[in-house]
Design a protein around this motif. Structure first.
Motif, PDB file in Angstrom:
ATOM      1  N   LYS A   9       0.861  -1.422  -0.090  1.00  0.00           N
ATOM      2  CA  LYS A   9      -0.140  -0.044  -0.031  1.00  0.00           C
ATOM      3  C   LYS A   9       0.878   1.357  -0.024  1.00  0.00           C
ATOM      4  O   LYS A   9       0.560   2.287  -0.604  1.00  0.00           O
ATOM      5  N   SER A  10       1.916   1.168   0.646  1.00  0.00           N
ATOM      6  CA  SER A  10       2.857   2.492   0.783  1.00  0.00           C
ATOM      7  C   SER A  10       3.327   2.650  -0.529  1.00  0.00           C
ATOM      8  O   SER A  10       3.638   3.778  -1.090  1.00  0.00           O
ATOM      9  N   LYS A  11       4.037   1.433  -1.322  1.00  0.00           N
ATOM     10  CA  LYS A  11       4.674   1.756  -2.517  1.00  0.00           C
ATOM     11  C   LYS A  11       3.639   2.076  -3.593  1.00  0.00           C
ATOM     12  O   LYS A  11       3.898   2.991  -4.202  1.00  0.00           O
ATOM     13  N   SER A  12       2.498   1.674  -3.378  1.00  0.00           N
ATOM     14  CA  SER A  12       1.364   2.198  -4.421  1.00  0.00           C
ATOM     15  C   SER A  12       0.855   3.503  -4.481  1.00  0.00           C
ATOM     16  O   SER A  12       0.781   4.277  -5.178  1.00  0.00           O
ATOM     17  N   ALA A  13       0.910   3.920  -2.938  1.00  0.00           N
ATOM     18  CA  ALA A  13       0.548   5.490  -2.505  1.00  0.00           C
ATOM     19  C   ALA A  13       1.598   6.428  -3.276  1.00  0.00           C
ATOM     20  O   ALA A  13       1.259   7.468  -3.661  1.00  0.00           O
ATOM     21  N   ALA A  14       2.926   5.765  -3.016  1.00  0.00           N
ATOM     22  CA  ALA A  14       4.151   6.403  -3.553  1.00  0.00           C
ATOM     23  C   ALA A  14       4.079   6.762  -5.048  1.00  0.00           C
ATOM     24  O   ALA A  14       4.247   7.788  -5.727  1.00  0.00           O
ATOM     25  N   PHE A  15       3.710   5.587  -5.663  1.00  0.00           N
ATOM     26  CA  PHE A  15       3.719   5.803  -7.203  1.00  0.00           C
ATOM     27  C   PHE A  15       2.519   6.601  -7.833  1.00  0.00           C
ATOM     28  O   PHE A  15       2.743   7.241  -8.952  1.00  0.00           O
ATOM     29  N   PHE A  16       1.368   6.476  -6.995  1.00  0.00           N
ATOM     30  CA  PHE A  16       0.330   7.313  -7.475  1.00  0.00           C
ATOM     31  C   PHE A  16       0.347   9.002  -6.798  1.00  0.00           C
ATOM     32  O   PHE A  16       0.214   9.808  -7.645  1.00  0.00           O
ATOM     33  N   ILE A 161       4.081  11.651 -13.847  1.00  0.00           N
ATOM     34  CA  ILE A 161       5.262  11.269 -14.275  1.00  0.00           C
ATOM     35  C   ILE A 161       5.643   9.910 -14.586  1.00  0.00           C
ATOM     36  O   ILE A 161       6.076   9.503 -15.336  1.00  0.00           O
ATOM     37  N   ASN A 162       5.121   9.058 -13.744  1.00  0.00           N
ATOM     38  CA  ASN A 162       5.362   7.600 -13.609  1.00  0.00           C
ATOM     39  C   ASN A 162       4.489   7.073 -14.609  1.00  0.00           C
ATOM     40  O   ASN A 162       5.061   5.882 -15.225  1.00  0.00           O
ATOM     41  N   ILE A 163       3.416   7.432 -15.016  1.00  0.00           N
ATOM     42  CA  ILE A 163       2.787   6.730 -16.205  1.00  0.00           C
ATOM     43  C   ILE A 163       3.484   6.912 -17.390  1.00  0.00           C
ATOM     44  O   ILE A 163       3.461   6.054 -18.085  1.00  0.00           O
ATOM     45  N   LEU A 164       3.795   8.024 -17.566  1.00  0.00           N
ATOM     46  CA  LEU A 164       4.881   8.256 -18.894  1.00  0.00           C
ATOM     47  C   LEU A 164       6.121   7.294 -18.752  1.00  0.00           C
ATOM     48  O   LEU A 164       6.462   6.662 -19.662  1.00  0.00           O
ATOM     49  N   LEU A 165       6.781   7.304 -17.549  1.00  0.00           N
ATOM     50  CA  LEU A 165       8.003   6.453 -17.580  1.00  0.00           C
ATOM     51  C   LEU A 165       7.640   5.286 -17.608  1.00  0.00           C
ATOM     52  O   LEU A 165       8.426   4.296 -18.166  1.00  0.00           O
ATOM     53  N   PHE A 166       6.379   4.557 -17.285  1.00  0.00           N
ATOM     54  CA  PHE A 166       5.882   3.143 -17.208  1.00  0.00           C
ATOM     55  C   PHE A 166       5.960   2.855 -18.860  1.00  0.00           C
ATOM     56  O   PHE A 166       6.407   1.769 -19.273  1.00  0.00           O
TER      57      PHE A 166
END
Length: 409
Positions: A9-16, A161-166
């Protein structure tokens, strides 16, 4: 178990939702606009509108998009001039949302007209334009932020940003995995065919004629695609990785006729750099803008964005792997080959001769393909089985309508 769930959950929150600087997104908007501008101008200046959309009388279709029709020559030129206009608006960030939606719709429409024109970077460009529709890339360093001060933001949720990097990372990783095969690594194909064609180049030309060079390039290409994302993500190897990006894509731009792909991927790689680098670069062209962070109750920071993003991520993971659902060798049948980032893997040439038979009279015609297709379309049709099927259906319909033949074979 609960610790593991909490960690996820922590990692997901950081990603989003972790606040991050908007500066890399602003840089990407400007670079995307310039690439869109150059691409649109090239289409007009190179005469590709006439060659690809005006000269053909029949168009091959993507599955599910047979309803896409070509418009008049005047409308086609108008579409490309509009794309140039929208590209300029994207660069300066004026009426950005209208501009990026307009560019996405026009670019994607043009790309769907004829499937023989498919290129990996066209598909990537459509995906990036689609994602940019939903991102606040005009939050800074734009006319929109001057005209509408409430748009100004210094931070955005990290998913922007992360969705573009993905998406960019998937291109590299799937391209690298696809290269782990006997043809590419053991036989150095198709580089063993392509590289000697450039033996006339100064300095490196003679080296390109050796079979060993093709093997070195093949292994280097596979290792580059499989590792470059991780090297760019790591702060200790990022600078080295960026020089590798410049060298790799610079070489491919010189040796292979793959259009804008090297420039798109080079521009995308800048997103991997920390925001501080983008902020410093942007500060050279404008004074610092006092901007507020993204509102915690805004749509961008809402948990409602998680489901659409998850669906997008799942689709982008599944579509490139759909070739596993089909029998036969993908490089031969090409089932599941498109939209899968299988970059530069094959070189094909072929010849397809069609005979049309009237079952009632047993009359048989040998088709002259150039009566129905352009040279480019015939070349693509002769090496892609689904295009052969579409062409056969077209011939049957033509003979039924024009000559009154029934149940054409």
């Amino acid at each position: 178990m609960s610790d593991s769930i909490d960690h996820i959950k922590s990692k997901s929150a950081a990603f989003f939702f972790q606040p991050t600087s908007v500066a890399p997104l602003v840089s990407f908007r400007i670079l995307f606009g310039f690439l869109a501008l150059i691409s649109s101008i090239r289409f007009i200046s190179e005469g590709w509108i006439e060659k690809l959309f005006i000269e053909p009388t029949f168009f091959f279709k993507y599955w599910g998009f047979s309803w896409i029709t070509v418009c008049s020559p005047e409308q086609l030129y108008g579409a490309f001039y509009l794309m140039i206009f929208f590209s300029l608006l994207i660069i300066i960030g004026l009426f950005y949302r209208l501009a990026i939606v307009g560019f996405f719709l026009l670019f994607t429409y043009v790309d769907l007209i004829d499937a023989t024109n498919y290129l990996n970077h066209h598909y990537l460009f459509s995906l990036l334009a689609f994602l940019l529709i939903f991102l606040p890339a005009n939050a800074r360093f734009s006319f929109d932020s001057l005209l509408f001060p409430n748009l100004k933001r210094s931070t955005i949720p990290s998913w922007c940003i992360n969705i573009l990097l993905f998406q960019i990372s998937l291109v590299y990783l799937f391209a690298g995995i696809a290269k782990i095969n006997t043809d590419w690594l053991v036989h150095a194909m198709p580089l063993a065919v392509w590289l000697p064609e450039h033996s006339h180049l100064p300095i490196i030309g003679k080296l390109l004629s050796f079979k060993m060079t093709a093997h070195i390039f093949s292994w280097a290409g596979m290792l580059y695609d499989c590792s470059i994302v991780f090297l760019l993500l790591n702060k200790h190897t990022r600078k080295f990785a960026f020089f590798a990006v410049l060298a790799f894509h610079g070489m491919t731009a010189i040796l292979f006729n793959i259009g804008m792909f090297p420039y798109i991927m080079t521009a995308c790689s800048l997103l991997f750099f920390p925001a501080i680098h983008h902020e410093r670069l942007q500060s050279l062209f404008s004074r610092s803008i006092k901007a507020s962070p993204v509102k915690t109750n805004s749509v961008l920071a809402s948990k409602w964005v998680v489901a659409p993003l998850a669906i997008f991520i799942l689709v982008q993971l599944v579509v490139p792997m759909r070739h596993h659902l089909y029998e036969g060798e993908t490089a031969w049948t090409e089932e599941g080959y498109r939209f899968a980032w299988r970059v530069m893997l094959i070189e094909k040439s072929g010849q397809a001769t069609f005979h049309v038979l009237n079952p009632e009279t047993q009359q048989k015609d040998e088709v002259t393909n150039l009566w129905f297709l352009t040279d480019f379309q015939e070349k693509q049709m002769a090496i892609q089985p689904d295009f052969m099927q579409q062409y056969a259906d077209h011939l049957a319909a033509h003979y039924e309508v024009v000559y009154g033949w029934k149940d054409v074979e």
